[in-house]
Design a protein around this motif. Structure first.
Motif, PDB file in Angstrom:
ATOM      1  N   GLU A 158       3.512   2.074  11.506  1.00 42.32           N
ATOM      2  CA  GLU A 158       4.641   2.964  11.249  1.00 42.32           C
ATOM      3  C   GLU A 158       5.170   2.600   9.859  1.00 42.32           C
ATOM      4  OE1 GLU A 158       7.554   3.320  14.295  1.00 42.32           O
ATOM      5  OE2 GLU A 158       6.071   3.951  15.793  1.00 42.32           O
ATOM      6  N   PRO A 159       4.857   3.400   8.841  1.00 44.17           N
ATOM      7  CA  PRO A 159       5.126   3.007   7.459  1.00 44.17           C
ATOM      8  C   PRO A 159       6.619   2.789   7.183  1.00 44.17           C
ATOM      9  CG  PRO A 159       3.619   4.863   7.552  1.00 44.17           C
ATOM     10  CD  PRO A 159       4.158   4.686   8.921  1.00 44.17           C
ATOM     11  N   VAL A 160       6.872   1.797   6.338  1.00 45.40           N
ATOM     12  CA  VAL A 160       8.217   1.470   5.885  1.00 45.40           C
ATOM     13  C   VAL A 160       8.210   1.592   4.365  1.00 45.40           C
ATOM     14  CG1 VAL A 160      10.055  -0.250   5.848  1.00 45.40           C
ATOM     15  CG2 VAL A 160       8.490  -0.132   7.810  1.00 45.40           C
ATOM     16  N   VAL A 161       9.044   2.491   3.842  1.00 50.29           N
ATOM     17  CA  VAL A 161       9.011   2.846   2.429  1.00 50.29           C
ATOM     18  C   VAL A 161      10.391   2.669   1.828  1.00 50.29           C
ATOM     19  CG1 VAL A 161       8.556   4.707   0.781  1.00 50.29           C
ATOM     20  CG2 VAL A 161       7.171   4.511   2.856  1.00 50.29           C
ATOM     21  N   TRP A 201       6.257  12.434  10.558  1.00 49.32           N
ATOM     22  CA  TRP A 201       7.439  12.006   9.813  1.00 49.32           C
ATOM     23  C   TRP A 201       8.506  11.398  10.697  1.00 49.32           C
ATOM     24  CZ3 TRP A 201       6.937  11.601   4.744  1.00 49.32           C
ATOM     25  CH2 TRP A 201       5.914  12.340   4.136  1.00 49.32           C
ATOM     26  N   THR A 202       8.363  11.528  11.997  1.00 49.68           N
ATOM     27  CA  THR A 202       9.311  10.864  12.895  1.00 49.68           C
ATOM     28  C   THR A 202       9.000   9.384  13.030  1.00 49.68           C
ATOM     29  OG1 THR A 202       8.059  11.247  14.960  1.00 49.68           O
ATOM     30  CG2 THR A 202       9.534  13.007  14.205  1.00 49.68           C
ATOM     31  N   ARG A 203       7.874   8.943  12.463  1.00 47.97           N
ATOM     32  CA  ARG A 203       7.479   7.538  12.532  1.00 47.97           C
ATOM     33  C   ARG A 203       7.363   6.924  11.142  1.00 47.97           C
ATOM     34  NH1 ARG A 203       2.922   5.923  14.335  1.00 47.97           N
ATOM     35  NH2 ARG A 203       1.706   7.827  14.055  1.00 47.97           N
ATOM     36  N   VAL A 204       8.285   7.313  10.260  1.00 48.61           N
ATOM     37  CA  VAL A 204       8.378   6.732   8.922  1.00 48.61           C
ATOM     38  C   VAL A 204       9.794   6.199   8.744  1.00 48.61           C
ATOM     39  CG1 VAL A 204       8.217   7.157   6.438  1.00 48.61           C
ATOM     40  CG2 VAL A 204       6.649   8.338   8.009  1.00 48.61           C
ATOM     41  N   ASP A 205       9.917   4.938   8.324  1.00 49.95           N
ATOM     42  CA  ASP A 205      11.229   4.354   8.028  1.00 49.95           C
ATOM     43  C   ASP A 205      11.459   4.353   6.535  1.00 49.95           C
ATOM     44  OD1 ASP A 205      12.859   3.184  10.328  1.00 49.95           O
ATOM     45  OD2 ASP A 205      10.819   2.593  10.867  1.00 49.95           O
ATOM     46  N   VAL A 206      12.669   4.739   6.137  1.00 44.50           N
ATOM     47  CA  VAL A 206      12.990   4.905   4.722  1.00 44.50           C
ATOM     48  C   VAL A 206      14.198   4.054   4.356  1.00 44.50           C
ATOM     49  CG1 VAL A 206      13.683   6.550   2.935  1.00 44.50           C
ATOM     50  CG2 VAL A 206      12.047   7.243   4.714  1.00 44.50           C
ATOM     51  N   TRP A 207      14.050   3.291   3.279  1.00 42.48           N
ATOM     52  CA  TRP A 207      15.118   2.478   2.702  1.00 42.48           C
ATOM     53  C   TRP A 207      15.283   2.878   1.241  1.00 42.48           C
ATOM     54  CZ3 TRP A 207      17.425  -1.371   5.848  1.00 42.48           C
ATOM     55  CH2 TRP A 207      16.819  -1.559   7.086  1.00 42.48           C
ATOM     56  N   PHE A 208      16.208   2.233   0.565  1.00 42.69           N
ATOM     57  CA  PHE A 208      16.449   2.521  -0.849  1.00 42.69           C
ATOM     58  C   PHE A 208      16.481   1.211  -1.622  1.00 42.69           C
ATOM     59  CE2 PHE A 208      17.895   6.118   1.499  1.00 42.69           C
ATOM     60  CZ  PHE A 208      17.488   7.206   0.742  1.00 42.69           C
ATOM     61  N   ARG A 233      16.093   6.862  11.123  1.00 41.53           N
ATOM     62  CA  ARG A 233      15.010   6.210  10.378  1.00 41.53           C
ATOM     63  C   ARG A 233      15.339   6.101   8.886  1.00 41.53           C
ATOM     64  NH1 ARG A 233       9.972   4.249  12.791  1.00 41.53           N
ATOM     65  NH2 ARG A 233       9.673   5.376  14.726  1.00 41.53           N
ATOM     66  N   VAL A 234      16.478   6.660   8.491  1.00 38.17           N
ATOM     67  CA  VAL A 234      16.899   6.641   7.088  1.00 38.17           C
ATOM     68  C   VAL A 234      18.014   5.608   6.952  1.00 38.17           C
ATOM     69  CG1 VAL A 234      17.794   7.983   5.159  1.00 38.17           C
ATOM     70  CG2 VAL A 234      16.292   9.073   6.865  1.00 38.17           C
ATOM     71  N   HIS A 235      17.739   4.537   6.244  1.00 37.87           N
ATOM     72  CA  HIS A 235      18.647   3.402   6.159  1.00 37.87           C
ATOM     73  C   HIS A 235      19.399   3.457   4.830  1.00 37.87           C
ATOM     74  CE1 HIS A 235      16.591   1.711   9.673  1.00 37.87           C
ATOM     75  NE2 HIS A 235      15.493   2.204   9.109  1.00 37.87           N
ATOM     76  N   PHE A 266       8.123  -4.111   3.592  1.00 39.25           N
ATOM     77  CA  PHE A 266       7.793  -2.731   3.268  1.00 39.25           C
ATOM     78  C   PHE A 266       6.279  -2.566   3.198  1.00 39.25           C
ATOM     79  CE2 PHE A 266      11.812  -3.717   1.076  1.00 39.25           C
ATOM     80  CZ  PHE A 266      12.641  -2.777   1.664  1.00 39.25           C
ATOM     81  N   ASP A 267       5.844  -1.362   3.454  1.00 42.98           N
ATOM     82  CA  ASP A 267       4.477  -0.997   3.120  1.00 42.98           C
ATOM     83  C   ASP A 267       4.392  -0.538   1.668  1.00 42.98           C
ATOM     84  OD1 ASP A 267       2.994  -1.150   5.789  1.00 42.98           O
ATOM     85  OD2 ASP A 267       4.761   0.041   6.293  1.00 42.98           O
ATOM     86  N   LEU A 268       5.456   0.143   1.220  1.00 44.29           N
ATOM     87  CA  LEU A 268       5.462   0.699  -0.128  1.00 44.29           C
ATOM     88  C   LEU A 268       6.865   0.629  -0.703  1.00 44.29           C
ATOM     89  CD1 LEU A 268       4.221   2.360  -2.488  1.00 44.29           C
ATOM     90  CD2 LEU A 268       4.728   4.421  -1.154  1.00 44.29           C
ATOM     91  N   VAL A 269       6.971   0.105  -1.916  1.00 44.08           N
ATOM     92  CA  VAL A 269       8.212   0.141  -2.688  1.00 44.08           C
ATOM     93  C   VAL A 269       7.976   1.028  -3.904  1.00 44.08           C
ATOM     94  CG1 VAL A 269       9.759  -1.187  -4.173  1.00 44.08           C
ATOM     95  CG2 VAL A 269       9.083  -2.105  -1.944  1.00 44.08           C
TER      96      VAL A 269
END
Length: 248
Positions: A45-48, A73-80, A112-114, A144-147
């Motif tokens: 479950e990707p973390v971006v 897209w319901t299994r993607v976590d998003v940070w900033f 999922r949007v942090h 993260f998987d991707l920054v």
């Protein structure tokens, strides 16, 4: 065009050069969908971590126009990677445009949007906001998987600015005051947090950032002068247009 270059002591990054900002944005958007789909096919479950800025906003707006059916897209976590410490509804915040142009159209659930706590929230203080965001990220696993990162003409990434004490900060997130570009207060992930990732994508367009790209990718240089050099974790890809690559 794809080439390689390597600052001293770091694995050689991939440098992808595109004719212009539109071609750059399209290439990143397509690659993002493909990468997320690949990770999910592997059972992840990707973390971006997203970035703000003009080219990032262009990418965000493009992704929903593509065929994204390969991604759940319901299994993607998003940070900033960083956030402007302003009111929750301020147009200065990175998260508003990202939610509007990318996350809501794709159906990424709100939980999922942090988001970084806002300046008009309870107990408003930039350091407290950084501590709260750090704790939320740690509780979620802290990796993260991707920054995705932009690059300032001065070489800054996230809100880690040349010569600022936050360049040496421990921990996961840090408050920033007296930013050289407004707004003055920000919350940024630290180098240590940004490094806990499999991949880092630097997204850079425009001739005004060409010297910063050159310094970031040079064999020698100072993190104090060019903070982008301080991001050392994961595999690095530099997505550039020809103007941004013109000093290489």
């Amino acid at each position: 065009m794809t080439t390689s270059s390597s600052p001293s002591g770091a694995a050689a990054p991939t440098v992808r050069t595109h004719p212009d900002a539109d071609a750059l944005a399209h290439s990143v958007a397509v690659s993002l969908v493909h990468r997320l789909a690949t990770w999910q096919a592997e059972g992840r479950e990707p973390v971006v971590a997203l970035t703000g800025g003009t080219i990032a906003e262009r990418i965000h707006a493009l992704v929903p126009t593509l065929d994204t059916s390969s991604v759940d897209w319901t299994r993607v976590d998003v940070w900033f990677g960083d956030e402007r410490y302003v009111a929750a509804d301020s147009a200065d915040r990175n998260d508003l445009a990202a939610v509007r142009d990318l996350l809501e159209p794709l159906g990424v659930p709100a939980d999922r949007v942090h988001r970084v706590p806002a300046a008009d929230g309870p107990g408003a203080d930039v350091d407290a906001a950084a501590a709260a965001y750090a704790e939320e990220l740690r509780a979620a696993g802290g990796r993260f998987d991707l920054v995705m990162l932009g690059l300032g003409p001065d070489g800054h990434v996230a809100s880690l600015f040349p010569g600022f004490p936050q360049l040496g900060a421990d921990g996961t997130a840090v408050g920033v005051r007296e930013s050289p570009k407004p707004p003055a207060e920000r919350v940024s992930l630290t180098f240590a947090a940004l490094d806990r990732t499999d991949e880092v994508w630097f997204l850079v367009s425009g001739e005004g950032k060409a010297d910063a790209v050159r310094r970031a990718l040079a064999a020698d240089g100072s993190v104090t002068e060019t903070p982008a050099r301080g991001v050392t974790g994961g595999d690095h890809t530099w997505w550039l247009d020809e103007d941004a690559a013109s000093a290489l």
